[in-house]
Design a protein around this motif. Sequence first.
Motif, mmCIF file in Angstrom:
data_model
loop_
_atom_site.group_PDB
_atom_site.id
_atom_site.type_symbol
_atom_site.label_atom_id
_atom_site.label_comp_id
_atom_site.label_asym_id
_atom_site.label_seq_id
_atom_site.Cartn_x
_atom_site.Cartn_y
_atom_site.Cartn_z
ATOM 1 N N VAL A 9 68.108 -2.351 -21.065
ATOM 2 C CA VAL A 9 66.652 -2.341 -20.924
ATOM 3 C C VAL A 9 66.117 -1.104 -21.625
ATOM 4 O O VAL A 9 66.503 0.023 -21.317
ATOM 5 C CB VAL A 9 66.210 -2.354 -19.447
ATOM 6 C CG1 VAL A 9 64.687 -2.276 -19.349
ATOM 7 C CG2 VAL A 9 66.717 -3.612 -18.745
ATOM 8 N N PHE A 10 65.252 -1.342 -22.592
ATOM 9 C CA PHE A 10 64.534 -0.272 -23.282
ATOM 10 C C PHE A 10 63.208 -0.077 -22.548
ATOM 11 O O PHE A 10 62.473 -1.048 -22.340
ATOM 12 C CB PHE A 10 64.248 -0.645 -24.738
ATOM 13 C CG PHE A 10 65.465 -1.004 -25.543
ATOM 14 C CD1 PHE A 10 66.617 -0.234 -25.494
ATOM 15 C CD2 PHE A 10 65.447 -2.113 -26.379
ATOM 16 C CE1 PHE A 10 67.727 -0.556 -26.265
ATOM 17 C CE2 PHE A 10 66.547 -2.442 -27.164
ATOM 18 C CZ PHE A 10 67.687 -1.665 -27.100
ATOM 19 N N CYS A 11 62.905 1.152 -22.171
ATOM 20 C CA CYS A 11 61.645 1.405 -21.474
ATOM 21 C C CYS A 11 61.313 2.886 -21.525
ATOM 22 O O CYS A 11 62.127 3.710 -21.940
ATOM 23 C CB CYS A 11 61.697 0.909 -20.030
ATOM 24 S SG CYS A 11 63.013 1.611 -19.019
ATOM 25 N N GLY A 12 60.120 3.212 -21.077
ATOM 26 C CA GLY A 12 59.588 4.551 -21.233
ATOM 27 C C GLY A 12 60.153 5.595 -20.289
ATOM 28 O O GLY A 12 60.606 5.299 -19.184
ATOM 29 N N SER A 13 60.078 6.835 -20.739
ATOM 30 C CA SER A 13 60.405 7.979 -19.890
ATOM 31 C C SER A 13 59.154 8.455 -19.150
ATOM 32 O O SER A 13 59.182 9.484 -18.488
ATOM 33 C CB SER A 13 61.016 9.112 -20.722
ATOM 34 O OG SER A 13 60.129 9.500 -21.746
ATOM 35 N N SER A 14 58.081 7.696 -19.263
ATOM 36 C CA SER A 14 56.854 7.907 -18.494
ATOM 37 C C SER A 14 56.580 6.630 -17.707
ATOM 38 O O SER A 14 57.119 5.571 -18.021
ATOM 39 C CB SER A 14 55.666 8.170 -19.424
ATOM 40 O OG SER A 14 55.877 9.349 -20.160
ATOM 41 N N LYS B 209 77.209 -2.581 -27.849
ATOM 42 C CA LYS B 209 78.581 -3.031 -27.594
ATOM 43 C C LYS B 209 78.822 -3.391 -26.129
ATOM 44 O O LYS B 209 79.757 -4.117 -25.821
ATOM 45 C CB LYS B 209 79.569 -1.948 -28.027
ATOM 46 C CG LYS B 209 79.636 -1.768 -29.526
ATOM 47 C CD LYS B 209 80.605 -0.677 -29.913
ATOM 48 C CE LYS B 209 80.677 -0.531 -31.439
ATOM 49 N NZ LYS B 209 81.587 0.547 -31.847
ATOM 50 N N LEU B 210 77.975 -2.886 -25.252
ATOM 51 C CA LEU B 210 78.186 -3.069 -23.814
ATOM 52 C C LEU B 210 77.474 -4.278 -23.220
ATOM 53 O O LEU B 210 77.748 -4.646 -22.080
ATOM 54 C CB LEU B 210 77.712 -1.818 -23.063
ATOM 55 C CG LEU B 210 78.489 -0.521 -23.308
ATOM 56 C CD1 LEU B 210 77.748 0.658 -22.688
ATOM 57 C CD2 LEU B 210 79.896 -0.628 -22.736
ATOM 58 N N VAL B 211 76.540 -4.881 -23.951
ATOM 59 C CA VAL B 211 75.619 -5.834 -23.317
ATOM 60 C C VAL B 211 75.653 -7.236 -23.921
ATOM 61 O O VAL B 211 76.165 -7.458 -25.009
ATOM 62 C CB VAL B 211 74.169 -5.295 -23.357
ATOM 63 C CG1 VAL B 211 74.074 -3.976 -22.623
ATOM 64 C CG2 VAL B 211 73.659 -5.154 -24.785
ATOM 65 N N ASP B 212 75.018 -8.148 -23.166
ATOM 66 C CA ASP B 212 74.873 -9.547 -23.578
ATOM 67 C C ASP B 212 73.461 -9.855 -24.054
ATOM 68 O O ASP B 212 73.192 -10.958 -24.518
ATOM 69 C CB ASP B 212 75.196 -10.472 -22.400
ATOM 70 C CG ASP B 212 76.561 -10.179 -21.802
ATOM 71 O OD1 ASP B 212 77.542 -10.181 -22.554
ATOM 72 O OD2 ASP B 212 76.632 -9.910 -20.586
ATOM 73 N N GLY B 213 72.537 -8.909 -23.888
ATOM 74 C CA GLY B 213 71.158 -9.133 -24.294
ATOM 75 C C GLY B 213 70.321 -7.882 -24.112
ATOM 76 O O GLY B 213 70.802 -6.866 -23.585
ATOM 77 N N TYR B 214 69.063 -7.970 -24.563
ATOM 78 C CA TYR B 214 68.131 -6.849 -24.549
ATOM 79 C C TYR B 214 66.822 -7.255 -23.886
ATOM 80 O O TYR B 214 66.327 -8.352 -24.122
ATOM 81 C CB TYR B 214 67.777 -6.425 -25.977
ATOM 82 C CG TYR B 214 68.932 -6.053 -26.863
ATOM 83 C CD1 TYR B 214 69.325 -4.723 -26.997
ATOM 84 C CD2 TYR B 214 69.622 -7.023 -27.592
ATOM 85 C CE1 TYR B 214 70.369 -4.360 -27.836
ATOM 86 C CE2 TYR B 214 70.674 -6.669 -28.426
ATOM 87 C CZ TYR B 214 71.042 -5.343 -28.548
ATOM 88 O OH TYR B 214 72.081 -4.991 -29.367
ATOM 89 N N LEU C 44 59.896 1.372 -28.733
ATOM 90 C CA LEU C 44 59.629 0.484 -29.868
ATOM 91 C C LEU C 44 60.703 0.607 -30.942
ATOM 92 O O LEU C 44 61.096 -0.390 -31.554
ATOM 93 C CB LEU C 44 58.244 0.763 -30.450
ATOM 94 C CG LEU C 44 57.061 0.421 -29.551
ATOM 95 C CD1 LEU C 44 55.750 0.750 -30.248
ATOM 96 C CD2 LEU C 44 57.097 -1.038 -29.121
ATOM 97 N N ASP C 45 61.188 1.821 -31.163
ATOM 98 C CA ASP C 45 62.272 2.034 -32.120
ATOM 99 C C ASP C 45 63.490 1.194 -31.733
ATOM 100 O O ASP C 45 64.072 0.499 -32.567
ATOM 101 C CB ASP C 45 62.636 3.521 -32.169
ATOM 102 C CG ASP C 45 63.910 3.781 -32.935
ATOM 103 O OD1 ASP C 45 63.967 3.467 -34.141
ATOM 104 O OD2 ASP C 45 64.869 4.301 -32.327
ATOM 105 N N GLU C 46 63.853 1.239 -30.461
ATOM 106 C CA GLU C 46 65.021 0.493 -29.986
ATOM 107 C C GLU C 46 64.794 -1.008 -30.113
ATOM 108 O O GLU C 46 65.678 -1.751 -30.563
ATOM 109 C CB GLU C 46 65.328 0.885 -28.538
ATOM 110 C CG GLU C 46 65.831 2.306 -28.428
ATOM 111 C CD GLU C 46 65.824 2.861 -27.019
ATOM 112 O OE1 GLU C 46 66.716 3.668 -26.713
ATOM 113 O OE2 GLU C 46 64.925 2.512 -26.214
ATOM 114 N N LEU C 47 63.610 -1.472 -29.734
ATOM 115 C CA LEU C 47 63.286 -2.899 -29.842
ATOM 116 C C LEU C 47 63.370 -3.372 -31.284
ATOM 117 O O LEU C 47 64.021 -4.376 -31.590
ATOM 118 C CB LEU C 47 61.887 -3.172 -29.289
ATOM 119 C CG LEU C 47 61.321 -4.573 -29.587
ATOM 120 C CD1 LEU C 47 62.136 -5.644 -28.893
ATOM 121 C CD2 LEU C 47 59.849 -4.645 -29.188
#
Length: 193
Positions: free
Chosen positions: A6-11, A96-101, A111-114
Amino acid sequence: MNKIVVFCGSSLGFHPRYKEAAIDLGNYFVENNIGLVYGGGKIGMMGVLSSTILERNGEVIGVIPKLLEKEEVIHPGVEEMIVCKTMSERKVLMSKLVDGYITLPGGFGTLDELFEALTLRQLQIEQKPIGLLNVNGFFDAILLQLDKMVAEGYLKQSNRNLLLVGDSITSLMDQMHSYVAPERNPIIHKIVS
């Protein structure tokens, strides 16, 4: 799906719905035996999501670059914390660790990660589903921009369709579970192999 990054904010953002979405997603993961892989932080959306899962004895793996490994940032409750050298290495390890995002609200890093995940999927380096949880219409303007990119000839509709979008966790997860990766284009696959 066993593990999802899960990509998400530090805020936390200003609207309470964003924090609620992180809690709801964390609870969904625990109830459906899905492990979380995330950026390793204890603050913002990352902290709420990971703490929700940890409080219910769910699986959490943090991946954090050395430069962010500070006491005020790193989540002390995450037992499996992978410390890497760079932000780029972090994304490779997560993949390498996951099945999805899944992407929740956040800033530049989110946004960079997405968009890196989408680019890798477009280039057929990745085959995993990429989901966007559009909490409170947070991503509406970005989705309009993607449609504009299609209309102006900068993005193929087939590549635009690689981004799965849901306004609720269940609608997004239904799409992710039923996702079938498009067949590899042998020309693209040969170029990037």
